[in-house]
Design an enzyme around this catalytic site. Structure first.
Site, PDB file in Angstrom:
ATOM      1  N   HIS A   9     -13.453 147.763  50.863  1.00 55.82           N
ATOM      2  CA  HIS A   9     -13.461 146.776  51.952  1.00 55.82           C
ATOM      3  C   HIS A   9     -14.532 145.734  51.677  1.00 55.82           C
ATOM      4  CE1 HIS A   9     -10.711 148.943  54.420  1.00 55.82           C
ATOM      5  NE2 HIS A   9     -11.463 150.017  54.462  1.00 55.82           N
ATOM      6  N   GLU A  11      -7.171 156.587  54.630  1.00 60.09           N
ATOM      7  CA  GLU A  11      -7.477 157.946  54.152  1.00 60.09           C
ATOM      8  C   GLU A  11      -6.711 158.986  54.981  1.00 60.09           C
ATOM      9  OE1 GLU A  11     -11.708 159.235  53.798  1.00 60.09           O
ATOM     10  OE2 GLU A  11     -10.928 161.079  54.668  1.00 60.09           O
ATOM     11  N   CYS A  57     -11.217 159.708  45.539  1.00 56.48           N
ATOM     12  CA  CYS A  57     -12.486 160.445  45.509  1.00 56.48           C
ATOM     13  C   CYS A  57     -12.201 161.951  45.444  1.00 56.48           C
ATOM     14  CB  CYS A  57     -13.286 160.120  46.770  1.00 56.48           C
ATOM     15  SG  CYS A  57     -14.798 161.078  46.832  1.00 56.48           S
ATOM     16  N   SER A  62     -19.128 150.379  51.116  1.00 54.94           N
ATOM     17  CA  SER A  62     -18.418 149.414  50.264  1.00 54.94           C
ATOM     18  C   SER A  62     -19.256 148.186  49.939  1.00 54.94           C
ATOM     19  CB  SER A  62     -17.139 148.953  50.961  1.00 54.94           C
ATOM     20  OG  SER A  62     -16.478 150.027  51.522  1.00 54.94           O
ATOM     21  N   THR A  78     -13.199 161.789  56.043  1.00 53.48           N
ATOM     22  CA  THR A  78     -14.534 161.981  55.442  1.00 53.48           C
ATOM     23  C   THR A  78     -15.612 161.122  56.097  1.00 53.48           C
ATOM     24  OG1 THR A  78     -14.043 160.319  53.758  1.00 53.48           O
ATOM     25  CG2 THR A  78     -13.688 162.616  53.136  1.00 53.48           C
TER      26      THR A  78
HETATM   27  S1  SF4 Z   1     -17.672 158.607  51.527  1.00 53.27           S
HETATM   28 FE1  SF4 Z   1     -15.553 159.015  50.912  1.00 53.27          FE
HETATM   29  S2  SF4 Z   1     -15.320 157.990  48.965  1.00 53.27           S
HETATM   30 FE2  SF4 Z   1     -17.514 158.165  49.347  1.00 53.27          FE
HETATM   31  S3  SF4 Z   1     -18.156 160.024  48.275  1.00 53.27           S
HETATM   32 FE3  SF4 Z   1     -17.693 160.531  50.387  1.00 53.27          FE
HETATM   33  S4  SF4 Z   1     -15.561 161.149  50.409  1.00 53.27           S
HETATM   34 FE4  SF4 Z   1     -15.940 160.088  48.523  1.00 53.27          FE
END
Ligand code: SF4
Length: 284
Positions: free
Chosen positions: A41, A128, A98, A267, A167
């Site tokens: 993003h 996600e 990821c 990001s 996450t």
């Molecule tokens: S925030 Fe999301 S992309 Fe970043 S390390 Fe954690 S799980 Fe992976």
């Protein structure tokens, strides 16, 4: 000169860094490169990649009209069906999902096959979450984001439930929602899949925001983890500013401020954070 405290955890997390590096590595090859959705993003990074010949596609339908090449799956991951469709269309896949998100895909797929009802705590529109949902049995999956949705959640008695999380979801909110569902007496298997990177960043941001006069949160407008960071900081420090680059800063707002905290969403590239830091420290 302001005293600036920069959060150590500000900026790219491991998964995003890995995905962005993957795209840059692929640009050296002599074929068409696509990312399935913007890789992060952050408009500046996406534009830079466009200049290097990387095209963002948003659907497999869009791919049908494109020259064959490699499609990179971003860190958010995608539904199982999308991998299949991309391959069917004759494109190669480089998977930059990821590893922490891949773990959720494997987990929900396994428990779905074992007959569990899957509950994903998160925002149902977030890519996600859409991706995670695409590894479950759609008939037996719910996405819950609010207390009201948790209170209204109701499935047949005796059904086992497996709960996972987006996450980037807020840890306390996750616990609250799980507790509401738990009180209903279901047989529940909870896997807190909130990523440590998010928790660490949130914890550090909260600590810094509590001891500064002004707090700056840097990140894209559409980045949900940046929005959450902002909420957390605003709770601790009334003078919290959400910016995308240093150009969004209003100098007069920092006039009577000595200590400034800075954090950034997952990001936000390092050069943008550096730029904000240098400007606030030397110019404000
Ligand atoms: S925030 Fe999301 S992309 Fe970043 S390390 Fe954690 S799980 Fe992976």
């Amino acid at each position: 000169m302001k005293n600036v405290i920069l959060a150590k955890s500000a900026g790219f997390c491991f998964g995003v860094k890995r995905a962005v590096d993957t795209v840059y590595e692929q640009t050296g090859k002599n074929e068409k490169i696509y990312t399935f959705g913007p890789i992060i993003h952050n408009e500046a990074v996406v534009e830079d990649l466009e200049k290097r010949g990387v095209t963002v596609v948003h659907s497999t339908d869009e791919l049908k009209t494109k020259e064959k090449g490699t499609v990179i799956i971003r860190s958010h991951g995608v539904e199982k069906a999308i991998y299949e469709e991309i391959e069917k269309l004759g494109f190669s896949i480089v998977d930059a999902t990821c590893p922490f998100v891949l773990k959720i895909h494997k987990y929900v797929e396994k428990y779905s096959k074992l007959g569990y009802y899957i509950v994903i705590i998160g925002n149902e529109k977030h890519p996600e979450v859409l991706g995670i949902k695409g590894w479950c049995n759609p008939e037996e999956t719910s996405v819950i984001e609010t207390k009201e949705e948790a209170r209204n959640f109701n499935i047949s008695e005796g059904k086992k439930i497996c709960i996972v999380s987006q996450t980037t979801f807020n840890n306390n909110k996750f616990k609250e929602l799980v507790e509401i569902i738990q009180k209903k007496g279901y047989n529940i298997n909870v896997l807190n899949t909130i990523c440590n990177a998010t928790e660490e960043r949130q914890k550090e941001a909260k600590e810094i925001a509590a001891r500064v006069d002004a707090m700056i949160v840097i990140g894209g407008r559409n980045s949900s983890n940046t929005q959450k960071l902002f909420e957390i900081c605003k709770n601790e420090c009334e003078n919290t500013y959400y910016i995308q680059t240093y150009k969004d800063l209003v100098r007069s707002e920092f006039k009577s401020v000595d200590n400034v905290g800075i954090t950034a969403g997952a990001s936000t590239p390092n050069n943008i954070i550096e730029e904000v830091q240098t400007n606030v420290r030397n110019e404000f």
